[in-house]
Design an enzyme around this catalytic site. Structure first.
Site, PDB file in Angstrom:
ATOM      1  N   ASP A  41       0.841  -1.195   0.000  1.00  0.00           N
ATOM      2  CA  ASP A  41       0.000   0.000   0.000  1.00  0.00           C
ATOM      3  C   ASP A  41       0.878   1.247   0.000  1.00  0.00           C
ATOM      4  O   ASP A  41       2.062   1.177   0.343  1.00  0.00           O
ATOM      5  CB  ASP A  41      -0.878   0.018   1.265  1.00  0.00           C
ATOM      6  CG  ASP A  41      -2.155  -0.769   1.067  1.00  0.00           C
ATOM      7  OD1 ASP A  41      -2.497  -1.068  -0.086  1.00  0.00           O
ATOM      8  OD2 ASP A  41      -2.805  -1.082   2.079  1.00  0.00           O
ATOM      9  N   LYS A  63      -3.786   3.521  -3.421  1.00  0.00           N
ATOM     10  CA  LYS A  63      -4.926   4.128  -4.105  1.00  0.00           C
ATOM     11  C   LYS A  63      -5.182   5.543  -3.622  1.00  0.00           C
ATOM     12  O   LYS A  63      -6.298   6.021  -3.630  1.00  0.00           O
ATOM     13  CB  LYS A  63      -6.170   3.261  -3.893  1.00  0.00           C
ATOM     14  CG  LYS A  63      -6.090   1.926  -4.603  1.00  0.00           C
ATOM     15  CD  LYS A  63      -7.319   1.085  -4.359  1.00  0.00           C
ATOM     16  CE  LYS A  63      -7.380   0.648  -2.913  1.00  0.00           C
ATOM     17  NZ  LYS A  63      -8.528  -0.215  -2.622  1.00  0.00           N
ATOM     18  N   MET A 196      -8.324   8.425  10.349  1.00  0.00           N
ATOM     19  CA  MET A 196      -8.847   9.166   9.198  1.00  0.00           C
ATOM     20  C   MET A 196      -9.948  10.138   9.610  1.00  0.00           C
ATOM     21  O   MET A 196     -11.083  10.047   9.155  1.00  0.00           O
ATOM     22  CB  MET A 196      -9.377   8.193   8.137  1.00  0.00           C
ATOM     23  CG  MET A 196      -8.298   7.302   7.545  1.00  0.00           C
ATOM     24  SD  MET A 196      -8.971   5.924   6.539  1.00  0.00           S
ATOM     25  CE  MET A 196      -9.390   4.721   7.818  1.00  0.00           C
TER      26      MET A 196
END
Lengths: 272, 272
Positions: A41, A63, A196
């Site tokens: 990642d 991503k 997040m």
């Protein structure tokens, strides 16, 4: 857990921890040194990838915004392609692979495709941040619960198909969601860690106070944890200011057990 | 985090993970190999301690039933004695040191005594168990919260004194407490992990169902996780039976994100 080298045709779903190579597990290091294909990642650090076998094929599958985009189905296809060809595949995720990492979709795919796999846990960002702050996350008298949550999630009822094809998922940043991010009262004896959290920290703090949490509750925002640019904003829920929080990724720690040694500061790795 | 050897006069508060040496961090291994004095808890495995420097002084400081008892103040005195003499001291705790490990009391003591210290995170049992079960702990559509809790805690208002002297703490097993272990409704989109759940699993499940959690919610009880005697009882909240759960230590995982590969079984380490 047998500490064998990466086996041909197997997929290893592995946590790389928060970035510092010292926080890799021995098992993760062993797999980095022996896997033939590595699918990391974006948040997996360069220092960690530097430990990979020099002959390994490394295909970044991050991503994040601004990067060439690879779909979840694309990641599944890569795992299938290389495992079917008899290669050992290391699917490397930051933190722990089973916490806020979409591992459920990859596990469902691997099971459905009959690809043998192993999961190796990793140090999640919250634990690394608490260690840097030298603060307990629980306390026998004031915090018997530790809650990890995130302000980003899929739209209700949306779920990736079992065949691994990605359905379009709506990422809803905190504050724009019709559903409140926390339903009901937060237990008063909880430590809350928000992964997040978006950027509307003041709104988030106001909602927590409205739900009954005292404004004097300690609150620490840690930006770029476990990197040389780590930034710590230690304050209270009532005094949390958007502008004082460093750049993403940010982790928020909230609760009476949180006792950072110092108030807001920029720290360098390795300092006490 | 600088990967230097253990320094004279420093105390290292370190997580040893769940027992499997493969789940030690590189930093923890480095400190095991270089510390002069090691103070391990009872749950730190023999396989982990076997990695210590052969010349290290190892003083077990566990406090479990049936063992010679050492008080929290006794642990503090040992840290002070050896750090003051200029020795490097590795205080080794199972799992992560900042989660349900009484680290708050030791940190408060170290700060008050002006003993320099470092904290190194570890893999907590929940992450190791989830990796063994190959189940996600969160899910974008069904579980945006992960809650660690324990059924053992101090009596309300009791807090260790800052000078590190241990006050008598009342350990209240779940079910005998006047206060409910969870106040209010559990969020429906949460995964719940119960550390030290006691033995009244049926009572605990009934309370969760009464609080609004559906009886069909998956529930897995893992006994002696990450050891050769690991025992897994995978069922639902409505069907959880005291007699089917293996011996302590037990960890309970509850929630719709939990998808173990198999139902109840005894597994051996290293099997897929």
């Amino acid at each position: 857990m047998v500490s064998s080298s990466a086996q041909p045709g197997l997929v290893y779903l592995v946590g790389a921890g928060p970035g510092d190579p010292g926080l890799l597990t021995l098992r993760a290091l062993h797999l980095l040194e022996s896997a033939e294909v590595i699918l990391p990642d974006d948040l997996v650090s360069d220092e960690v990838l530097a430990l990979a076998n020099p002959s390994a094929l490394i295909i970044p599958v991050g991503k994040r915004c601004g990067q060439p985009r690879i779909t979840q189905a694309g990641i599944h296809a890569l795992m299938l392609e290389h495992a079917s060809a008899g290669r050992s595949v290391l699917r490397l995720k930051s933190g722990d692979p089973l916490v806020f990492g979409r591992a459920g979709e990859e596990i469902a795919f691997l099971r459905q495709a009959n690809i043998p796999f192993e999961v190796v846990p990793g140090i999640t960002a919250a634990f690394a941040v608490a260690a840097t702050l030298k603060t307990p996350l629980t306390d026998r008298s004031s915090a018997s619960k530790l809650i990890f949550t995130t302000a980003h999630h899929a739209a209700p009822g949306v779920r990736a198909a079992d065949d691994g094809r990605e359905q379009e998922q709506k990422q809803i940043p905190f504050g724009n969601d019709k559903k409140k991010w926390w339903e009901g009262e937060l237990p008063p004896d909880a430590t809350l860690v928000v992964y997040m959290p978006g950027r509307n920290f003041r709104t988030l703090a106001d909602e927590l106070i409205a739900s009954g949490i005292d404004g004097t509750t300690p609150c620490v925002a840690v930006s770029k944890a476990s990197t040389p640019d780590e930034h710590i904003h230690a304050t209270t829920l009532a005094e949390l200011e958007d502008a004082s929080v460093g750049p993403a990724p940010v982790l928020l720690l909230i609760g009476h057990a949180i006792q950072p040694a110092a108030r807001s500061s920029v720290r360098q790795r390795g300092t006490a």
